[in-house]
Design a protein around this motif. Sequence first.
Motif, PDB file in Angstrom:
ATOM      1  N   ILE A  85      38.652  34.908  40.729  1.00  0.00           N
ATOM      2  CA  ILE A  85      37.558  35.256  43.000  1.00  0.00           C
ATOM      3  C   ILE A  85      38.366  34.003  43.859  1.00  0.00           C
ATOM      4  O   ILE A  85      38.085  33.200  42.768  1.00  0.00           O
ATOM      5  N   GLY A  86      38.873  34.452  44.520  1.00  0.00           N
ATOM      6  CA  GLY A  86      39.663  33.333  45.648  1.00  0.00           C
ATOM      7  C   GLY A  86      41.016  33.980  44.939  1.00  0.00           C
ATOM      8  O   GLY A  86      41.618  32.883  46.066  1.00  0.00           O
ATOM      9  N   LYS A  88      44.510  34.831  46.006  1.00  0.00           N
ATOM     10  CA  LYS A  88      45.114  35.828  46.946  1.00  0.00           C
ATOM     11  C   LYS A  88      46.713  36.144  47.276  1.00  0.00           C
ATOM     12  O   LYS A  88      47.509  34.809  46.745  1.00  0.00           O
ATOM     13  N   TYR A 118      38.084  45.494  43.990  1.00  0.00           N
ATOM     14  CA  TYR A 118      38.381  44.505  43.132  1.00  0.00           C
ATOM     15  C   TYR A 118      38.674  43.260  44.185  1.00  0.00           C
ATOM     16  O   TYR A 118      39.004  41.931  44.611  1.00  0.00           O
ATOM     17  N   PHE A 119      39.349  43.850  45.337  1.00  0.00           N
ATOM     18  CA  PHE A 119      39.885  43.369  46.661  1.00  0.00           C
ATOM     19  C   PHE A 119      39.638  43.783  47.969  1.00  0.00           C
ATOM     20  O   PHE A 119      39.135  44.241  47.999  1.00  0.00           O
ATOM     21  N   GLU A 120      40.006  42.133  48.469  1.00  0.00           N
ATOM     22  CA  GLU A 120      39.838  42.959  50.121  1.00  0.00           C
ATOM     23  C   GLU A 120      41.033  42.727  50.726  1.00  0.00           C
ATOM     24  O   GLU A 120      41.564  40.957  50.321  1.00  0.00           O
ATOM     25  N   SER A 122      42.158  41.640  54.845  1.00  0.00           N
ATOM     26  CA  SER A 122      41.790  41.976  56.621  1.00  0.00           C
ATOM     27  C   SER A 122      43.554  41.690  56.513  1.00  0.00           C
ATOM     28  O   SER A 122      44.584  40.637  56.063  1.00  0.00           O
ATOM     29  N   GLU A 145      42.750  39.414  49.366  1.00  0.00           N
ATOM     30  CA  GLU A 145      41.713  38.395  47.964  1.00  0.00           C
ATOM     31  C   GLU A 145      41.044  39.202  46.801  1.00  0.00           C
ATOM     32  O   GLU A 145      40.105  40.094  47.387  1.00  0.00           O
ATOM     33  N   VAL A 147      38.247  39.658  45.171  1.00  0.00           N
ATOM     34  CA  VAL A 147      36.645  39.731  44.906  1.00  0.00           C
ATOM     35  C   VAL A 147      35.773  40.054  44.079  1.00  0.00           C
ATOM     36  O   VAL A 147      34.754  39.427  44.283  1.00  0.00           O
ATOM     37  N   ASP A 148      35.797  40.160  42.845  1.00  0.00           N
ATOM     38  CA  ASP A 148      34.878  40.206  41.758  1.00  0.00           C
ATOM     39  C   ASP A 148      36.339  40.328  40.789  1.00  0.00           C
ATOM     40  O   ASP A 148      37.402  40.404  40.373  1.00  0.00           O
ATOM     41  N   SER A 149      36.207  39.655  40.032  1.00  0.00           N
ATOM     42  CA  SER A 149      36.580  39.179  38.369  1.00  0.00           C
ATOM     43  C   SER A 149      36.846  40.284  37.519  1.00  0.00           C
ATOM     44  O   SER A 149      36.266  41.153  37.554  1.00  0.00           O
TER      45      SER A 149
END
Length: 168
Positions: A85-86, A88, A118-120, A122, A145, A147-149
Amino acid sequence: MKKRRIAIIAFILAAVLTISVGYAALTRDLKVEGKAKSTPDNLNVVFSASELVLAETTDGAEASSAVGAPGDFAISMTAANLVKIGDKVVAKYTIKNNNEYDVTLAEPTISETGHSDYFEVSTDWGTGTFLLEAGRTKDVIVTVELVDSSADPLACDFVITINASAGT
């Protein structure tokens, strides 16, 4: 009587013609109003990947990208090997207006395929439209990024579309 009627009609027509020509000769301003609209088929707006992966990209994460031909108004991007998570990937795209007139760029829309939950995704665009002057460029930074493992490294495909129209 008939000759008199013809003479009166001829006099009225001559008077109207004289007044019209005299008014036209004295009036120098000609005002023409109208609108012109161009369709995207006529626009020459080009997307390019100037820097696909920037320094902020997490180690091991990968990105690939494809930009369309002028008039496609879309960028395809794949983010892969994001594990924690994190994690990117960050890409910078340049939009160039190759027209001789200004174009209005709409706010980007993003469509996702794959493990999109699982992704964001932007962009640094903000909200609203942007007026891109003739011959100028605008950079757009896209961040993907995790955002979910997940137990496995994930990949996801994204299409970023920025519609363009002529003028303001």
